[in-house]
Design an enzyme around this catalytic site. Sequence first.
Site, short mmCIF file in Angstrom:
data_model
loop_
_atom_site.label_atom_id
_atom_site.label_comp_id
_atom_site.label_asym_id
_atom_site.label_seq_id
_atom_site.Cartn_x
_atom_site.Cartn_y
_atom_site.Cartn_z
N HIS A 83 7.32 41.58 -13.52
CA HIS A 83 8.47 40.71 -14.11
C HIS A 83 8.45 39.36 -13.36
O HIS A 83 7.75 39.35 -12.52
CB HIS A 83 9.70 41.49 -13.49
CG HIS A 83 10.86 40.90 -14.10
ND1 HIS A 83 11.58 40.02 -13.54
CD2 HIS A 83 11.81 41.55 -15.01
CE1 HIS A 83 12.75 39.72 -14.16
NE2 HIS A 83 12.83 40.54 -15.37
N ASP A 104 8.43 45.41 -5.88
CA ASP A 104 9.47 45.10 -6.75
C ASP A 104 9.96 46.41 -7.24
O ASP A 104 9.32 47.20 -8.12
CB ASP A 104 9.27 44.30 -7.84
CG ASP A 104 10.09 44.14 -9.02
OD1 ASP A 104 11.21 44.74 -8.80
OD2 ASP A 104 9.93 43.61 -10.00
N GLN A 121 13.12 48.76 -10.92
CA GLN A 121 13.05 49.97 -12.02
C GLN A 121 12.63 51.17 -10.98
O GLN A 121 13.07 52.46 -11.65
CB GLN A 121 12.11 49.88 -13.24
CG GLN A 121 12.32 48.62 -14.18
CD GLN A 121 13.39 48.61 -14.76
OE1 GLN A 121 13.84 49.84 -15.20
NE2 GLN A 121 13.92 47.51 -15.50
N LYS A 146 20.94 48.05 -12.22
CA LYS A 146 20.09 49.00 -12.79
C LYS A 146 20.45 50.39 -12.78
O LYS A 146 19.71 51.35 -13.18
CB LYS A 146 18.62 48.82 -12.48
CG LYS A 146 18.36 47.16 -12.64
CD LYS A 146 17.38 46.80 -13.75
CE LYS A 146 16.95 45.62 -13.95
NZ LYS A 146 16.58 44.91 -15.02
N CYS A 196 10.76 39.15 -20.13
CA CYS A 196 10.78 38.36 -18.76
C CYS A 196 9.46 38.86 -18.12
O CYS A 196 9.16 39.07 -17.03
CB CYS A 196 11.79 38.58 -17.53
SG CYS A 196 13.27 38.24 -18.17
N1 PMP Z 1 11.82 43.33 -11.62
C1 PMP Z 1 11.80 44.21 -12.49
C2 PMP Z 1 10.79 45.19 -12.77
C3 PMP Z 1 13.04 44.11 -13.51
O1 PMP Z 1 13.11 45.33 -14.39
C4 PMP Z 1 14.13 43.21 -13.15
C5 PMP Z 1 15.26 43.18 -14.14
N2 PMP Z 1 14.86 43.26 -15.41
C6 PMP Z 1 13.80 42.43 -12.21
C7 PMP Z 1 12.82 42.59 -11.55
C8 PMP Z 1 14.90 41.31 -12.02
O2 PMP Z 1 16.18 41.94 -11.46
P1 PMP Z 1 17.59 41.19 -11.41
O3 PMP Z 1 17.68 40.32 -12.71
O4 PMP Z 1 18.55 42.18 -11.19
O5 PMP Z 1 17.32 40.36 -10.34
#
Ligand code: PMP
Length: 408
Positions: free
Chosen positions: A122, A199, A202, A225, A363
């Site tokens: 991401h 990270d 998920q 999440k 993203c």
């Molecule tokens: N890493 C991953 C794998 C994600 O799925 C997400 C959220 N889509 C993020 C980072 C970023 O999370 P946040 O927008 O809650 O900071």
Amino acid sequence: MGKFDDLRKDFPMLERQVNNKPFIYLNSAATTLKPRQVVEAMDTYYYTYGGTINRGVDSVGYEATLAYEAVRTQVAEFIGAKDPNTIVFTRGTTTSINMIASSFGELIIEAGDEIVVCLSEHHANYIPWQQLAKRKGAKLILAPLNDFGGVTPEGLQSVLSAKTKIVGLHHISNVLGSHNDVKRLAELTHEVGAYFVVDGAQGIVHEAVDVTDMDCDFYAFSAHKMVGPTGVGVLYGKAELLAKMPPTEFGGEMNHIVDIYDTSFKDAPHKFEAGTMMIAEVIGMGAAISYIEAIGIQAIHDHVSALREYAVEQLKQVANIEIYNEHNHSSGIITYNHIGIHPHDAATVYDREGISMRSGHHCAQPLLTWLHQPATLRMSLYLYNNKADVDQWIVAAKQADSFLDALF
Ligand code: PMP
């Protein structure tokens, strides 16, 4: 009615309509719906003990402090951290990883060093490392992806060297749902003397996490999440690393003595929590963890993966579909396209049927380059979804296919 169907009543949004159709939510990888229990915990804070924390001597503020700090202990237990002081409350995964890069990364990275990531990260776990490497004259190294979009131990080993200082990888990817063996990857990273950042945005949703057993150096995740509120998340870091890291923000309550020309800071985690924190959201995150624990992470995982398997089989029956992650069973994510149709056009048809789904690059633009797709559709399942949701989604998929086929 099964246990999971019964839980649907906790999620008021499932009672609404969208475009005059019953609402079907298939976008939980973006953010999950919130149960009443989480919203009520936040309401209770605001209505009954809504003071500020860790300052002053008032009783209401003291109650709020106790509730806030109790969540720190709860989070530590939830992720297997031995010491609650290794839990820093942040705005979410993005902020947590940026904090690691701009505090720890600034501290240890020098020109010529190597930072390892991979193409399926991401942006939140890609850009902070890319920019740190640029600032420092270090190299951004890409671990090769396997066919599932993850990184194998052999793949990581092929790029590790004495120059590697940080490895930042996902636990579970938000696009392909690829699952990394983070425990083994952490071990290999440590063998070359580097630090391992996970990270977990998920990963935390779909399996029990034990950061002590995993032996990662940092683990980042967001409450929203996992049925919690937006605007709050966690940075877990090993105590000795947090102790070395300088704060990234300065202000109220993160310091001991402020002299005219210098300041002494509190110990972690408080030195990282400057200013008035998102107290209600932290309390909401505590309620979210309690909610999930009452059901059981494994039970949620089994429910979601059985539903996903059913959904994949159904989707394969629809004409002109390309699925990009058929065999990645670790999450509730199915990433696909209607061949020849832009996903934004397809998503409009689903939306007309009351179905909320994600379309776009999620993203994760470097990964979409790897997939040779400008964008995809992504449906993602969670504990409140059921077979009827999947069946409705398939009806919409068939409509999208025939409707858009006629148009394009
Ligand atoms: N890493 C991953 C794998 C994600 O799925 C997400 C959220 N889509 C993020 C980072 C970023 O999370 P946040 O927008 O809650 O900071």
